[in-house]
Design an enzyme around this catalytic site. Structure first.
Site, mmCIF file in Angstrom:
data_model
loop_
_atom_site.group_PDB
_atom_site.id
_atom_site.type_symbol
_atom_site.label_atom_id
_atom_site.label_comp_id
_atom_site.label_asym_id
_atom_site.label_seq_id
_atom_site.Cartn_x
_atom_site.Cartn_y
_atom_site.Cartn_z
ATOM 1 N N CYS A 112 -22.730 74.680 89.519
ATOM 2 C CA CYS A 112 -21.671 75.652 89.812
ATOM 3 C C CYS A 112 -20.681 75.815 88.657
ATOM 4 O O CYS A 112 -19.897 76.756 88.649
ATOM 5 C CB CYS A 112 -20.933 75.265 91.082
ATOM 6 S SG CYS A 112 -22.040 74.971 92.449
ATOM 7 N N HIS A 252 -14.238 78.695 91.440
ATOM 8 C CA HIS A 252 -15.585 78.700 91.997
ATOM 9 C C HIS A 252 -15.450 78.822 93.520
ATOM 10 O O HIS A 252 -14.641 78.130 94.138
ATOM 11 C CB HIS A 252 -16.303 77.409 91.617
ATOM 12 C CG HIS A 252 -17.565 77.194 92.367
ATOM 13 N ND1 HIS A 252 -18.515 78.177 92.512
ATOM 14 C CD2 HIS A 252 -18.035 76.100 93.048
ATOM 15 C CE1 HIS A 252 -19.506 77.706 93.249
ATOM 16 N NE2 HIS A 252 -19.248 76.456 93.584
ATOM 17 N N ASN A 282 -21.284 80.188 98.782
ATOM 18 C CA ASN A 282 -21.297 79.541 97.465
ATOM 19 C C ASN A 282 -22.526 80.015 96.691
ATOM 20 O O ASN A 282 -23.653 79.679 97.054
ATOM 21 C CB ASN A 282 -21.321 78.022 97.681
ATOM 22 C CG ASN A 282 -21.338 77.237 96.391
ATOM 23 O OD1 ASN A 282 -21.591 77.773 95.318
ATOM 24 N ND2 ASN A 282 -21.082 75.945 96.498
HETATM 25 N N1 COA Z 1 -22.142 73.602 112.387
HETATM 26 C C1 COA Z 1 -21.656 72.781 113.318
HETATM 27 N N2 COA Z 1 -21.426 71.477 113.103
HETATM 28 C C2 COA Z 1 -21.691 71.001 111.876
HETATM 29 C C3 COA Z 1 -22.201 71.802 110.857
HETATM 30 C C4 COA Z 1 -22.449 73.150 111.159
HETATM 31 N N3 COA Z 1 -22.914 74.004 110.240
HETATM 32 N N4 COA Z 1 -22.360 71.053 109.748
HETATM 33 C C5 COA Z 1 -21.959 69.810 110.052
HETATM 34 N N5 COA Z 1 -21.566 69.776 111.343
HETATM 35 C C6 COA Z 1 -21.075 68.647 112.097
HETATM 36 C C7 COA Z 1 -21.548 67.328 111.537
HETATM 37 O O1 COA Z 1 -22.852 67.041 111.992
HETATM 38 C C8 COA Z 1 -20.512 66.388 112.083
HETATM 39 O O2 COA Z 1 -20.846 66.099 113.399
HETATM 40 P P1 COA Z 1 -20.721 64.600 113.971
HETATM 41 O O3 COA Z 1 -19.253 64.271 113.831
HETATM 42 O O4 COA Z 1 -21.196 64.738 115.359
HETATM 43 O O5 COA Z 1 -21.584 63.777 113.066
HETATM 44 C C9 COA Z 1 -19.235 67.241 112.112
HETATM 45 O O6 COA Z 1 -19.664 68.597 112.024
HETATM 46 C C10 COA Z 1 -18.262 66.936 111.013
HETATM 47 O O7 COA Z 1 -18.965 66.883 109.824
HETATM 48 P P2 COA Z 1 -18.225 66.630 108.488
HETATM 49 O O8 COA Z 1 -19.230 66.517 107.382
HETATM 50 O O9 COA Z 1 -17.224 65.541 108.635
HETATM 51 O O10 COA Z 1 -17.404 67.988 108.327
HETATM 52 P P3 COA Z 1 -16.348 68.342 107.246
HETATM 53 O O11 COA Z 1 -15.092 68.714 107.890
HETATM 54 O O12 COA Z 1 -16.322 67.349 106.111
HETATM 55 O O13 COA Z 1 -16.974 69.684 106.637
HETATM 56 C C11 COA Z 1 -18.208 70.477 104.744
HETATM 57 C C12 COA Z 1 -18.244 69.678 106.024
HETATM 58 C C13 COA Z 1 -19.594 70.477 104.099
HETATM 59 C C14 COA Z 1 -17.843 71.920 105.069
HETATM 60 C C15 COA Z 1 -17.159 69.866 103.791
HETATM 61 O O14 COA Z 1 -17.382 68.484 103.645
HETATM 62 C C16 COA Z 1 -17.159 70.495 102.442
HETATM 63 O O15 COA Z 1 -16.764 71.632 102.297
HETATM 64 N N6 COA Z 1 -17.546 69.763 101.388
HETATM 65 C C17 COA Z 1 -17.643 70.310 100.072
HETATM 66 C C18 COA Z 1 -18.950 71.020 99.962
HETATM 67 C C19 COA Z 1 -19.060 71.902 98.774
HETATM 68 O O16 COA Z 1 -18.207 72.713 98.530
HETATM 69 N N7 COA Z 1 -20.164 71.755 98.052
HETATM 70 C C20 COA Z 1 -20.497 72.560 96.938
HETATM 71 C C21 COA Z 1 -19.701 72.164 95.757
HETATM 72 S S1 COA Z 1 -20.152 73.118 94.410
#
Ligand code: COA
Length: 325
Positions: A112, A252, A282
Protein backbone atom coordinates in the site's frame (compact mmCIF):
# COMPACT_ATOMS: atom_id res chain seq x y z
CA UNK A 1 19.17 20.44 -7.50
CA UNK A 2 16.54 19.69 -10.12
CA UNK A 3 12.98 19.86 -8.83
CA UNK A 4 10.21 17.53 -9.89
CA UNK A 5 6.53 18.35 -10.10
CA UNK A 6 3.34 16.36 -10.62
CA UNK A 7 1.99 17.79 -13.88
CA UNK A 8 -0.93 15.41 -14.46
CA UNK A 9 -2.94 12.63 -12.87
CA UNK A 10 -5.29 9.87 -13.99
CA UNK A 11 -7.30 7.04 -12.53
CA UNK A 12 -9.46 4.14 -13.52
CA UNK A 13 -11.74 1.95 -11.47
CA UNK A 14 -13.70 -1.06 -12.80
CA UNK A 15 -17.41 -0.45 -13.28
CA UNK A 16 -18.67 -3.45 -11.26
CA UNK A 17 -19.69 -2.33 -7.76
CA UNK A 18 -19.79 -4.84 -4.90
CA UNK A 19 -21.76 -3.49 -1.94
CA UNK A 20 -21.59 -4.57 1.71
CA UNK A 21 -25.08 -5.99 1.23
CA UNK A 22 -23.78 -8.14 -1.65
CA UNK A 23 -20.93 -9.49 0.53
CA UNK A 24 -23.34 -10.32 3.35
CA UNK A 25 -24.94 -12.86 0.98
CA UNK A 26 -21.85 -15.09 0.99
CA UNK A 27 -20.10 -14.43 4.34
CA UNK A 28 -21.51 -13.79 7.81
CA UNK A 29 -21.30 -10.00 7.91
CA UNK A 30 -23.52 -6.94 7.55
CA UNK A 31 -23.42 -3.35 6.34
CA UNK A 32 -23.59 -1.92 9.86
CA UNK A 33 -20.50 -3.87 11.04
CA UNK A 34 -18.43 -3.01 7.96
CA UNK A 35 -19.34 0.70 7.94
CA UNK A 36 -18.81 1.18 11.68
CA UNK A 37 -15.45 -0.68 11.75
CA UNK A 38 -14.01 0.54 8.42
CA UNK A 39 -16.11 3.28 6.77
CA UNK A 40 -16.35 1.14 3.61
CA UNK A 41 -19.72 0.97 1.83
CA UNK A 42 -18.73 -0.52 -1.51
CA UNK A 43 -15.73 -1.44 -3.62
CA UNK A 44 -14.99 -1.97 -7.33
CA UNK A 45 -14.15 -5.43 -8.65
CA UNK A 46 -12.43 -6.22 -11.95
CA UNK A 47 -14.42 -8.72 -14.00
CA UNK A 48 -12.79 -8.56 -17.43
CA UNK A 49 -9.60 -6.51 -16.97
CA UNK A 50 -6.37 -7.39 -15.21
CA UNK A 51 -3.78 -5.28 -13.40
CA UNK A 52 -1.87 -4.07 -16.45
CA UNK A 53 -5.15 -3.18 -18.25
CA UNK A 54 -6.42 -0.90 -15.50
CA UNK A 55 -2.92 0.54 -14.93
CA UNK A 56 -2.72 1.37 -18.63
CA UNK A 57 -6.08 3.18 -18.52
CA UNK A 58 -4.99 5.34 -15.57
CA UNK A 59 -1.64 6.05 -17.26
CA UNK A 60 -3.32 7.06 -20.53
CA UNK A 61 -5.59 9.50 -18.70
CA UNK A 62 -2.59 11.14 -16.99
CA UNK A 63 -0.69 11.27 -20.27
CA UNK A 64 -3.64 12.81 -22.12
CA UNK A 65 -4.12 15.62 -19.61
CA UNK A 66 -0.34 16.35 -19.44
CA UNK A 67 -0.12 17.49 -23.06
CA UNK A 68 2.99 15.31 -23.49
CA UNK A 69 3.40 12.59 -26.11
CA UNK A 70 4.05 8.95 -25.15
CA UNK A 71 7.59 9.32 -26.61
CA UNK A 72 8.35 12.02 -24.00
CA UNK A 73 7.98 9.51 -21.14
CA UNK A 74 11.41 8.22 -20.17
CA UNK A 75 10.53 6.37 -16.96
CA UNK A 76 7.59 4.13 -15.98
CA UNK A 77 7.35 2.79 -12.44
CA UNK A 78 4.45 0.45 -11.71
CA UNK A 79 3.70 -0.23 -8.04
CA UNK A 80 1.61 -3.35 -7.41
CA UNK A 81 1.39 -6.63 -5.54
CA UNK A 82 -1.10 -8.17 -7.97
CA UNK A 83 0.55 -8.13 -11.39
CA UNK A 84 -0.73 -10.88 -13.69
CA UNK A 85 2.78 -11.70 -14.96
CA UNK A 86 6.18 -12.20 -13.34
CA UNK A 87 7.72 -11.13 -16.61
CA UNK A 88 7.27 -8.95 -18.57
CA UNK A 89 6.70 -6.47 -15.78
CA UNK A 90 3.45 -4.52 -15.56
CA UNK A 91 5.50 -1.40 -16.35
CA UNK A 92 6.83 -2.93 -19.59
CA UNK A 93 3.30 -3.98 -20.59
CA UNK A 94 2.10 -0.41 -20.01
CA UNK A 95 5.08 0.87 -22.02
CA UNK A 96 3.96 -1.30 -24.95
CA UNK A 97 0.28 -0.40 -24.55
CA UNK A 98 0.87 3.36 -24.58
CA UNK A 99 3.82 3.41 -26.99
CA UNK A 100 6.33 4.97 -24.59
CA UNK A 101 9.25 3.72 -26.68
CA UNK A 102 11.86 5.87 -24.92
CA UNK A 103 11.12 4.73 -21.37
CA UNK A 104 12.92 2.58 -18.82
CA UNK A 105 10.15 0.57 -17.17
CA UNK A 106 10.06 -1.55 -14.03
CA UNK A 107 7.77 -2.69 -11.20
CA UNK A 108 8.10 -2.22 -7.47
CA UNK A 109 6.45 -4.03 -4.59
CA UNK A 110 5.84 -1.95 -1.50
CA UNK A 111 2.18 -2.93 -1.08
CA UNK A 112 0.00 0.00 0.00
CA UNK A 113 3.04 2.33 0.24
CA UNK A 114 3.95 1.52 -3.38
CA UNK A 115 2.91 4.85 -4.90
CA UNK A 116 4.98 6.80 -2.38
CA UNK A 117 8.00 4.53 -2.88
CA UNK A 118 7.55 4.88 -6.66
CA UNK A 119 7.34 8.66 -6.43
CA UNK A 120 10.52 8.66 -4.33
CA UNK A 121 12.44 6.65 -6.94
CA UNK A 122 11.09 8.79 -9.80
CA UNK A 123 11.99 12.02 -7.99
CA UNK A 124 15.49 10.70 -7.26
CA UNK A 125 16.11 9.68 -10.88
CA UNK A 126 14.85 13.04 -12.12
CA UNK A 127 17.12 14.84 -9.66
CA UNK A 128 20.21 13.05 -11.07
CA UNK A 129 19.09 13.68 -14.68
CA UNK A 130 18.35 10.03 -15.41
CA UNK A 131 14.77 10.93 -16.30
CA UNK A 132 12.67 13.98 -17.21
CA UNK A 133 9.12 12.69 -17.43
CA UNK A 134 8.15 9.79 -15.19
CA UNK A 135 4.86 7.94 -15.04
CA UNK A 136 4.25 6.53 -11.57
CA UNK A 137 1.37 4.07 -11.55
CA UNK A 138 -0.29 2.26 -8.64
CA UNK A 139 -2.71 -0.46 -9.73
CA UNK A 140 -4.17 -3.50 -8.03
CA UNK A 141 -6.62 -6.29 -8.68
CA UNK A 142 -6.73 -7.37 -5.05
CA UNK A 143 -9.88 -9.41 -5.69
CA UNK A 144 -7.49 -12.08 -7.06
CA UNK A 145 -5.73 -12.56 -3.71
CA UNK A 146 -8.59 -11.93 -1.31
CA UNK A 147 -9.98 -14.99 0.47
CA UNK A 148 -13.68 -14.55 -0.32
CA UNK A 149 -14.59 -16.94 2.51
CA UNK A 150 -12.80 -14.90 5.20
CA UNK A 151 -15.04 -12.13 6.56
CA UNK A 152 -12.08 -10.63 8.45
CA UNK A 153 -10.40 -9.54 5.22
CA UNK A 154 -12.71 -9.86 2.21
CA UNK A 155 -14.76 -6.82 3.20
CA UNK A 156 -11.72 -4.54 3.20
CA UNK A 157 -10.25 -4.60 -0.29
CA UNK A 158 -11.10 -3.43 -3.81
CA UNK A 159 -9.61 -3.05 -7.30
CA UNK A 160 -8.45 0.12 -9.04
CA UNK A 161 -5.64 2.12 -10.59
CA UNK A 162 -4.17 5.60 -10.39
CA UNK A 163 -1.26 7.37 -12.05
CA UNK A 164 0.74 10.58 -11.81
CA UNK A 165 3.13 12.16 -14.25
CA UNK A 166 6.17 13.64 -12.54
CA UNK A 167 8.33 16.01 -14.59
CA UNK A 168 11.62 17.84 -14.07
CA UNK A 169 10.78 21.41 -13.17
CA UNK A 170 12.29 24.77 -12.25
CA UNK A 171 9.41 25.24 -9.82
CA UNK A 172 9.04 23.57 -6.46
CA UNK A 173 7.05 20.32 -6.49
CA UNK A 174 8.17 17.45 -4.32
CA UNK A 175 9.39 19.25 -1.18
CA UNK A 176 10.24 16.34 1.11
CA UNK A 177 9.93 12.57 1.09
CA UNK A 178 10.15 9.87 3.73
CA UNK A 179 10.04 6.09 3.42
CA UNK A 180 10.71 3.33 5.89
CA UNK A 181 10.17 -0.44 6.20
CA UNK A 182 9.67 -2.75 9.18
CA UNK A 183 10.43 -6.20 7.75
CA UNK A 184 10.39 -7.88 11.13
CA UNK A 185 6.64 -7.27 11.38
CA UNK A 186 5.96 -8.53 7.84
CA UNK A 187 3.99 -11.56 8.97
CA UNK A 188 1.14 -9.39 10.27
CA UNK A 189 0.00 -8.85 6.66
CA UNK A 190 0.94 -11.63 4.26
CA UNK A 191 0.14 -13.20 0.94
CA UNK A 192 2.20 -16.10 -0.43
CA UNK A 193 3.14 -16.52 -4.09
CA UNK A 194 5.16 -19.33 -5.70
CA UNK A 195 6.74 -21.84 -3.36
CA UNK A 196 9.90 -23.87 -4.03
CA UNK A 197 9.25 -26.10 -7.05
CA UNK A 198 11.93 -28.05 -8.90
CA UNK A 199 12.88 -31.72 -9.41
CA UNK A 200 15.48 -31.50 -6.60
CA UNK A 201 13.29 -29.83 -3.98
CA UNK A 202 13.05 -31.66 -0.66
CA UNK A 203 9.33 -32.09 -0.22
CA UNK A 204 9.56 -32.26 3.56
CA UNK A 205 11.29 -28.85 3.65
CA UNK A 206 8.68 -27.07 1.56
CA UNK A 207 6.11 -25.04 3.41
CA UNK A 208 3.95 -23.41 0.80
CA UNK A 209 2.34 -20.19 1.94
CA UNK A 210 -1.34 -19.46 1.50
CA UNK A 211 -1.69 -17.30 -1.60
CA UNK A 212 -4.51 -15.26 -0.12
CA UNK A 213 -4.28 -12.18 2.08
CA UNK A 214 -3.89 -13.08 5.76
CA UNK A 215 -3.89 -10.25 8.26
CA UNK A 216 -3.65 -9.61 11.97
CA UNK A 217 -6.06 -6.67 11.86
CA UNK A 218 -5.32 -5.28 15.32
CA UNK A 219 -1.55 -5.44 14.84
CA UNK A 220 -1.82 -3.68 11.47
CA UNK A 221 -4.16 -1.08 12.97
CA UNK A 222 -1.60 -0.26 15.69
CA UNK A 223 1.22 -0.07 13.15
CA UNK A 224 -0.81 2.08 10.74
CA UNK A 225 -1.79 4.69 13.31
CA UNK A 226 1.77 5.21 14.55
CA UNK A 227 3.30 5.07 11.02
CA UNK A 228 0.93 7.68 9.61
CA UNK A 229 1.75 10.12 12.41
CA UNK A 230 5.52 9.56 12.25
CA UNK A 231 5.62 9.97 8.47
CA UNK A 232 3.53 13.16 8.45
CA UNK A 233 5.64 14.74 11.19
CA UNK A 234 8.86 13.79 9.38
CA UNK A 235 7.97 15.34 6.00
CA UNK A 236 6.65 18.45 7.74
CA UNK A 237 9.89 18.94 9.65
CA UNK A 238 12.17 18.02 6.69
CA UNK A 239 10.19 20.41 4.48
CA UNK A 240 10.46 23.29 7.00
CA UNK A 241 6.71 23.56 6.88
CA UNK A 242 3.95 23.65 9.46
CA UNK A 243 0.79 21.55 9.52
CA UNK A 244 -1.24 24.78 9.33
CA UNK A 245 0.28 25.51 5.90
CA UNK A 246 -0.88 22.14 4.55
CA UNK A 247 -4.20 22.33 2.72
CA UNK A 248 -4.96 18.61 2.47
CA UNK A 249 -3.65 15.31 3.69
CA UNK A 250 -4.30 12.45 1.30
CA UNK A 251 -3.86 9.24 3.29
CA UNK A 252 -3.83 5.68 2.04
CA UNK A 253 -7.49 4.66 2.13
CA UNK A 254 -7.48 1.57 4.33
CA UNK A 255 -9.92 2.38 7.05
CA UNK A 256 -11.87 5.47 8.17
CA UNK A 257 -11.00 4.79 11.83
CA UNK A 258 -7.24 4.93 11.13
CA UNK A 259 -7.67 8.34 9.48
CA UNK A 260 -9.92 9.58 12.28
CA UNK A 261 -7.36 8.44 14.88
CA UNK A 262 -4.53 10.28 13.06
CA UNK A 263 -6.63 13.43 12.79
CA UNK A 264 -7.25 13.47 16.54
CA UNK A 265 -3.65 12.60 17.49
CA UNK A 266 -2.19 15.28 15.20
CA UNK A 267 -4.91 17.77 16.11
CA UNK A 268 -5.75 18.31 12.44
CA UNK A 269 -9.43 18.74 11.53
CA UNK A 270 -10.81 15.65 9.83
CA UNK A 271 -11.99 17.75 6.89
CA UNK A 272 -8.35 18.33 5.91
CA UNK A 273 -8.09 14.60 5.17
CA UNK A 274 -9.37 13.44 1.80
CA UNK A 275 -11.50 10.34 2.29
CA UNK A 276 -13.03 8.11 -0.39
CA UNK A 277 -12.62 4.71 1.30
CA UNK A 278 -16.43 4.47 1.41
CA UNK A 279 -16.53 4.08 -2.40
CA UNK A 280 -13.48 1.94 -3.15
CA UNK A 281 -12.32 0.15 0.02
CA UNK A 282 -8.58 -0.45 0.28
CA UNK A 283 -7.02 -0.51 -3.21
CA UNK A 284 -3.44 -0.77 -1.86
CA UNK A 285 -0.91 0.99 -4.15
CA UNK A 286 -3.75 2.55 -6.16
CA UNK A 287 -5.53 4.33 -3.34
CA UNK A 288 -3.41 7.49 -3.13
CA UNK A 289 -3.20 8.18 -6.89
CA UNK A 290 -6.94 7.44 -7.26
CA UNK A 291 -7.63 10.05 -4.56
CA UNK A 292 -5.13 12.54 -6.01
CA UNK A 293 -6.82 12.36 -9.39
CA UNK A 294 -10.31 12.77 -7.92
CA UNK A 295 -9.15 15.90 -6.12
CA UNK A 296 -7.33 17.23 -9.16
CA UNK A 297 -10.36 16.57 -11.36
CA UNK A 298 -12.63 18.39 -8.90
CA UNK A 299 -10.30 21.43 -8.89
CA UNK A 300 -9.55 20.95 -5.19
CA UNK A 301 -5.82 21.40 -5.83
CA UNK A 302 -4.60 24.86 -6.90
CA UNK A 303 -1.09 25.89 -7.91
CA UNK A 304 0.99 26.52 -4.79
CA UNK A 305 -1.19 24.42 -2.47
CA UNK A 306 0.79 22.24 -0.08
CA UNK A 307 -0.49 18.69 0.36
CA UNK A 308 0.80 15.58 2.09
CA UNK A 309 0.33 12.05 0.79
CA UNK A 310 0.90 9.33 3.37
CA UNK A 311 0.75 5.55 3.12
CA UNK A 312 1.38 2.37 5.08
CA UNK A 313 0.93 -1.32 4.40
CA UNK A 314 2.34 -4.77 3.79
CA UNK A 315 6.04 -5.35 4.24
CA UNK A 316 5.50 -3.63 6.55
CA UNK A 317 6.20 -0.36 4.75
CA UNK A 318 5.26 3.28 5.18
CA UNK A 319 6.09 6.72 3.91
CA UNK A 320 4.91 10.21 3.03
CA UNK A 321 5.58 13.11 0.68
CA UNK A 322 5.07 16.83 1.13
CA UNK A 323 4.12 18.27 -2.24
CA UNK A 324 3.62 21.79 -3.55
CA UNK A 325 1.01 21.57 -6.29
N1 COA B 1 -18.41 -8.85 9.84
C1 COA B 1 -18.83 -9.14 11.07
N2 COA B 1 -18.01 -9.48 12.07
C2 COA B 1 -16.70 -9.51 11.80
C3 COA B 1 -16.18 -9.22 10.54
C4 COA B 1 -17.10 -8.90 9.53
N3 COA B 1 -16.71 -8.59 8.29
N4 COA B 1 -14.84 -9.33 10.57
C5 COA B 1 -14.51 -9.68 11.82
N5 COA B 1 -15.63 -9.80 12.56
C6 COA B 1 -15.75 -10.17 13.95
C7 COA B 1 -14.57 -10.98 14.44
O1 COA B 1 -14.73 -12.33 14.08
C8 COA B 1 -14.64 -10.74 15.92
O2 COA B 1 -15.61 -11.59 16.44
P1 COA B 1 -15.36 -12.37 17.83
O3 COA B 1 -15.17 -11.27 18.85
O4 COA B 1 -16.59 -13.16 17.99
O5 COA B 1 -14.10 -13.16 17.60
C9 COA B 1 -15.18 -9.31 16.03
O6 COA B 1 -15.75 -9.01 14.76
C10 COA B 1 -14.14 -8.28 16.38
O7 COA B 1 -13.04 -8.49 15.57
P2 COA B 1 -11.81 -7.55 15.67
O8 COA B 1 -10.74 -8.06 14.76
O9 COA B 1 -11.46 -7.28 17.08
O10 COA B 1 -12.41 -6.20 15.08
P3 COA B 1 -11.73 -4.81 15.00
O11 COA B 1 -12.56 -3.82 15.68
O12 COA B 1 -10.25 -4.87 15.31
O13 COA B 1 -11.83 -4.50 13.43
C11 COA B 1 -10.52 -4.52 11.43
C12 COA B 1 -11.22 -5.34 12.49
C13 COA B 1 -9.87 -5.44 10.40
C14 COA B 1 -11.55 -3.66 10.71
C15 COA B 1 -9.46 -3.62 12.11
O14 COA B 1 -8.62 -4.39 12.94
C16 COA B 1 -8.61 -2.88 11.14
O15 COA B 1 -9.08 -1.98 10.47
N6 COA B 1 -7.31 -3.18 11.05
C17 COA B 1 -6.44 -2.57 10.10
C18 COA B 1 -6.61 -3.28 8.79
C19 COA B 1 -6.03 -2.57 7.64
O16 COA B 1 -6.28 -1.41 7.43
N7 COA B 1 -5.25 -3.30 6.84
C20 COA B 1 -4.67 -2.84 5.64
C21 COA B 1 -3.51 -1.97 5.93
S1 COA B 1 -2.80 -1.45 4.46
Amino acid sequence: MINSKIIATGNYTPSFILTNEDISKFVDTNDEWIVSRTGIKERRIATDEDTSDIGTKAALEALKSSGLEAEDIDLIIFASITGEMLTPSMACIVQKNIGAINATAFDINAACSGFIYGLTIAHSLISIKQAKNALVIGAEVLSKIVNWEDRNTCVLFGDGAGAALLSASEEKGIISLYTKSVGEKGDSLECGALSLRNPFAKKEEIQSKDNHVIMDGREVFKFATSAIIEAIEKVISDGNCSLEEVKYIIPHQANYRIIDFASRKLNIPLNKFYINVDKYGNTSAASIPIALHEMNNNAMLQKGDKVIIVGFGGGLTYGAALIEW
